[in-house]
Design an enzyme around this catalytic site. Structure first.
Site, short mmCIF file in Angstrom:
data_model
loop_
_atom_site.label_atom_id
_atom_site.label_comp_id
_atom_site.label_asym_id
_atom_site.label_seq_id
_atom_site.Cartn_x
_atom_site.Cartn_y
_atom_site.Cartn_z
N ASN A 82 -0.43 11.12 7.04
CA ASN A 82 0.75 12.78 7.52
C ASN A 82 -0.58 13.95 7.80
O ASN A 82 0.04 14.97 8.15
CB ASN A 82 1.95 13.19 7.20
CG ASN A 82 2.56 11.30 7.14
OD1 ASN A 82 2.85 11.37 8.21
ND2 ASN A 82 2.66 11.19 5.70
N GLU A 98 2.99 -1.60 0.54
CA GLU A 98 2.72 -1.75 -0.13
C GLU A 98 3.46 -3.09 -0.33
O GLU A 98 3.81 -4.45 -1.09
CB GLU A 98 2.43 -1.31 -1.78
CG GLU A 98 0.56 -0.49 -1.51
CD GLU A 98 0.77 0.57 -2.07
OE1 GLU A 98 1.07 1.83 -1.95
OE2 GLU A 98 -0.12 0.03 -3.02
N ASN A 125 8.56 -2.44 -8.49
CA ASN A 125 7.84 -2.22 -8.99
C ASN A 125 7.86 -0.87 -10.65
O ASN A 125 8.79 -0.20 -10.41
CB ASN A 125 6.96 -0.86 -8.27
CG ASN A 125 5.83 -0.15 -8.07
OD1 ASN A 125 5.28 -0.08 -9.50
ND2 ASN A 125 5.28 1.29 -7.80
N ARG A 147 1.04 18.99 0.93
CA ARG A 147 2.23 19.85 2.06
C ARG A 147 1.53 20.32 1.67
O ARG A 147 1.73 21.96 3.05
CB ARG A 147 3.30 19.86 2.20
CG ARG A 147 3.97 18.29 3.00
CD ARG A 147 5.27 17.36 3.04
NE ARG A 147 5.11 16.45 1.60
CZ ARG A 147 6.13 15.84 1.83
NH1 ARG A 147 7.00 15.35 1.90
NH2 ARG A 147 6.07 14.81 0.51
N HIS A 154 -7.58 5.62 1.08
CA HIS A 154 -6.09 5.30 0.62
C HIS A 154 -5.98 7.54 0.15
O HIS A 154 -6.51 7.09 -1.09
CB HIS A 154 -5.66 4.72 0.14
CG HIS A 154 -4.17 4.97 -0.51
ND1 HIS A 154 -3.69 3.67 -0.43
CD2 HIS A 154 -3.76 5.18 -1.55
CE1 HIS A 154 -2.32 3.93 -1.10
NE2 HIS A 154 -2.85 5.33 -1.58
N ARG A 206 5.05 -6.11 -9.03
CA ARG A 206 3.63 -5.31 -8.56
C ARG A 206 2.77 -5.19 -9.66
O ARG A 206 3.35 -4.54 -10.53
CB ARG A 206 3.64 -3.78 -7.96
CG ARG A 206 2.87 -3.29 -8.23
CD ARG A 206 2.85 -1.80 -7.13
NE ARG A 206 1.29 -0.74 -7.84
CZ ARG A 206 1.57 0.94 -7.70
NH1 ARG A 206 2.79 1.16 -8.41
NH2 ARG A 206 -0.11 1.19 -8.40
N GLY A 247 0.20 8.82 1.75
CA GLY A 247 0.71 10.71 2.43
C GLY A 247 -0.10 11.25 2.93
O GLY A 247 0.52 11.74 4.21
N HIS A 303 -5.18 -0.16 -6.12
CA HIS A 303 -4.38 0.34 -4.72
C HIS A 303 -4.71 -1.24 -3.98
O HIS A 303 -4.90 -1.00 -2.10
CB HIS A 303 -4.81 1.67 -4.04
CG HIS A 303 -4.14 3.04 -4.59
ND1 HIS A 303 -5.08 4.22 -3.94
CD2 HIS A 303 -3.02 3.60 -4.60
CE1 HIS A 303 -4.40 5.12 -5.37
NE2 HIS A 303 -3.16 4.28 -5.12
P1 AMP Z 1 1.53 9.61 -1.35
O1 AMP Z 1 1.27 9.27 -3.27
O2 AMP Z 1 0.95 7.83 -0.85
O3 AMP Z 1 3.27 8.76 -1.83
O4 AMP Z 1 0.86 10.30 -1.23
C1 AMP Z 1 1.61 11.44 -1.39
C2 AMP Z 1 1.14 12.76 -0.85
O5 AMP Z 1 0.91 13.14 0.20
C3 AMP Z 1 1.84 14.22 -0.94
O6 AMP Z 1 1.14 15.13 -1.65
C4 AMP Z 1 2.21 14.64 -0.35
O7 AMP Z 1 1.94 15.50 0.61
C5 AMP Z 1 1.84 14.18 0.93
N1 AMP Z 1 2.29 14.25 2.25
C6 AMP Z 1 2.55 13.60 3.05
N2 AMP Z 1 3.91 13.68 4.26
C7 AMP Z 1 3.00 14.58 4.28
C8 AMP Z 1 2.35 15.57 5.41
N3 AMP Z 1 3.50 15.82 6.30
N4 AMP Z 1 1.49 16.31 5.63
C9 AMP Z 1 0.76 16.29 4.89
N5 AMP Z 1 0.76 15.23 3.22
C10 AMP Z 1 2.21 15.04 3.08
#
Ligand code: AMP
Length: 398
Positions: free
Chosen positions: A335, A384, A7, A285, A208, A91, A331, A180
């Site tokens: 989570n 992915e 990627n 987070r 997503h 990708r 993300g 995506h």
């Molecule tokens: P991604 O683009 O799918 O990698 O997602 C990244 C986003 O997911 C970031 O803003 C992270 O803060 C959020 N994220 C990852 N782990 C957690 C968690 N445990 N709780 C809340 N948000 C999370």
């Protein structure tokens, strides 16, 4: 077969070597700051700690060469020679209307990806550099292009056309493409499998929600609408992207802040979203933590984010005349139980009922709605890279 999944971004490159039989990730990592001072290779063999190595990477070719050397390293490597890599899967961000599915890469495909570069000027050229570098370093190795846009090519015309002069679509390809797609396809198929149902009988909405976020409506296995547009800027409020706004705001802000079009685009892509709105962080987070502490900026930002997701879900229930299941992924989708609850609290009219105990578990495919809920709500972790590896093997072994 071992598949090298690549990627390539403009100054970075993520990679994974996946054993397609066991679907295990043998090693993974990234190259950062390619073409910039201070470039670094991060390499992680399965079950081991990350190894970070500073090394000059004037171009993507040096970066991929370092990756291949790391994979073959006598001490920490996972293969002995390049013969143990069966194929590479790339990708590719934008396939325009040319690519409705993944393809084996040849000169014609490369030329067609080049033609789509106007639509994704930051991404497609970087993706192509990755392809060329692999061709030089692994001549004759079969390679497959997997497009972010391909899954969405089944959208009906009324869903992908904008209310703009039609000639812009004809002359310049201005329309909704969506992104995506690899994730939306993987998650919708996996959700049906997980629920023991045939995707051809299901109406699914996939949320997503990550740094980049999008929602899609998948009816009987085909995408019928998605929230990102000609570019990934449209739709949900994202980490740093604005998502939907009144387009007239662009002129207004340009005048007030004395910005040119590039300056406005920079604001919309990099300084907006939950980061801009909260002025705290673009990381969910941090926002969930601040929200839990009662921080008003975090509370209003997360409310706006969740409301936008719920609005799209409502729109896609209309688009499909119903919904059987909603999947949360990526993300924060995977989570963030508080965020999922925040979205689902708008969905009472659909008969959605969350099981809060299930909602607070993480890390696996999970039903988070109650048995009585009229719509099944699930968390389905996306993958992915695995999806790209599967596509690569499917096409190479054809
Ligand atoms: P991604 O683009 O799918 O990698 O997602 C990244 C986003 O997911 C970031 O803003 C992270 O803060 C959020 N994220 C990852 N782990 C957690 C968690 N445990 N709780 C809340 N948000 C999370």
């Amino acid at each position: 077969m071992n598949v090298l999944v690549i990627n390539c971004g403009s100054s970075s490159l993520k990679y994974q070597l996946i054993d397609s039989v066991t679907e295990d990730v043998l090693a993974k990592g990234l190259c950062e700051r390619i073409g910039i001072d201070g470039s670094q290779l991060v390499y992680q063999k399965a079950g081991c700690d990350k190894i970070k190595t500073k090394a000059p990477m004037p171009s993507h070719q040096e970066a991929i060469s370092l990756v291949l050397n790391a994979l073959m390293d006598p001490e920490n490597g996972v293969i002995k020679s390049l013969d143990e890599i069966g194929a590479a899967g790339h990708r590719i961000v934008h396939g325009g209307e040319k690519f409705t599915e993944s393809v084996v890469i040849d000169d014609e495909v490369i030329a067609a990806i080049e033609e789509c570069s106007d639509l994704a000027p930051l991404h497609n050229p970087a993706n192509l550099i990755g392809i060329h570098a692999c061709q030089k370093l692994m001549p004759g190795k079969p390679m497959v292009a997997v497009f972010d846009t391909a899954f969405h090519q089944t959208m009906p015309e009324y869903a992908y056309l904008y209310g703009l002069p039609y000639e812009y679509y004809e002359k310049y390809g201005v329309r909704r493409y969506g992104f995506h797609g690899t994730s939306h396809k993987f998650v919708s198929n996996h959700l049906a499998e997980f629920l023991g149902k045939d995707i051809k009988d299901m109406k699914i909405i996939v949320c997503h929600l990550g740094n980049g976020s999008s929602v899609s409506a998948v009816k009987y296995g085909k995408c019928v609408d998605t929230s990102m547009g000609m570019t990934p800027l449209e739709g949900l409020i994202m980490g740093t992207r604005s998502g939907d706004i009144d387009p007239a705001i662009m002129e207004y802000i340009a005048k007030k802040e004395n910005l040119d079009i590039a300056g406005v685009m920079e604001v919309l892509n990099k300084k907006s979203g939950v980061g801009g709105l909260s002025q705290i962080s673009s990381d969910f987070r941090d926002l969930e933590d601040a929200q839990a502490e009662g921080n008003p900026a975090a509370i209003r930002t997360m409310a706006a984010f969740e409301y936008r997701v719920a609005k799209y879900i409502g729109a896609y229930v209309a688009a499909m005349n119903g919904v059987d299941a909603i999947a949360f992924t990526a993300g924060v989708g995977e989570n963030g139980p508080v965020t999922r609850t925040g979205v689902c609290k708008f969905l009472g009219y659909l008969g959605v009922e969350l099981d809060e105990e299930a909602n607070h578990k993480r890390g696996f495919d999970n039903i988070i709605s109650t048995p009585d809920s009229k719509v099944t709500v699930c968390v389905i972790p996306t993958d992915e890279e695995l999806a790209i590896a599967r596509e690569t093997v499917r096409l190479v072994e054809k």
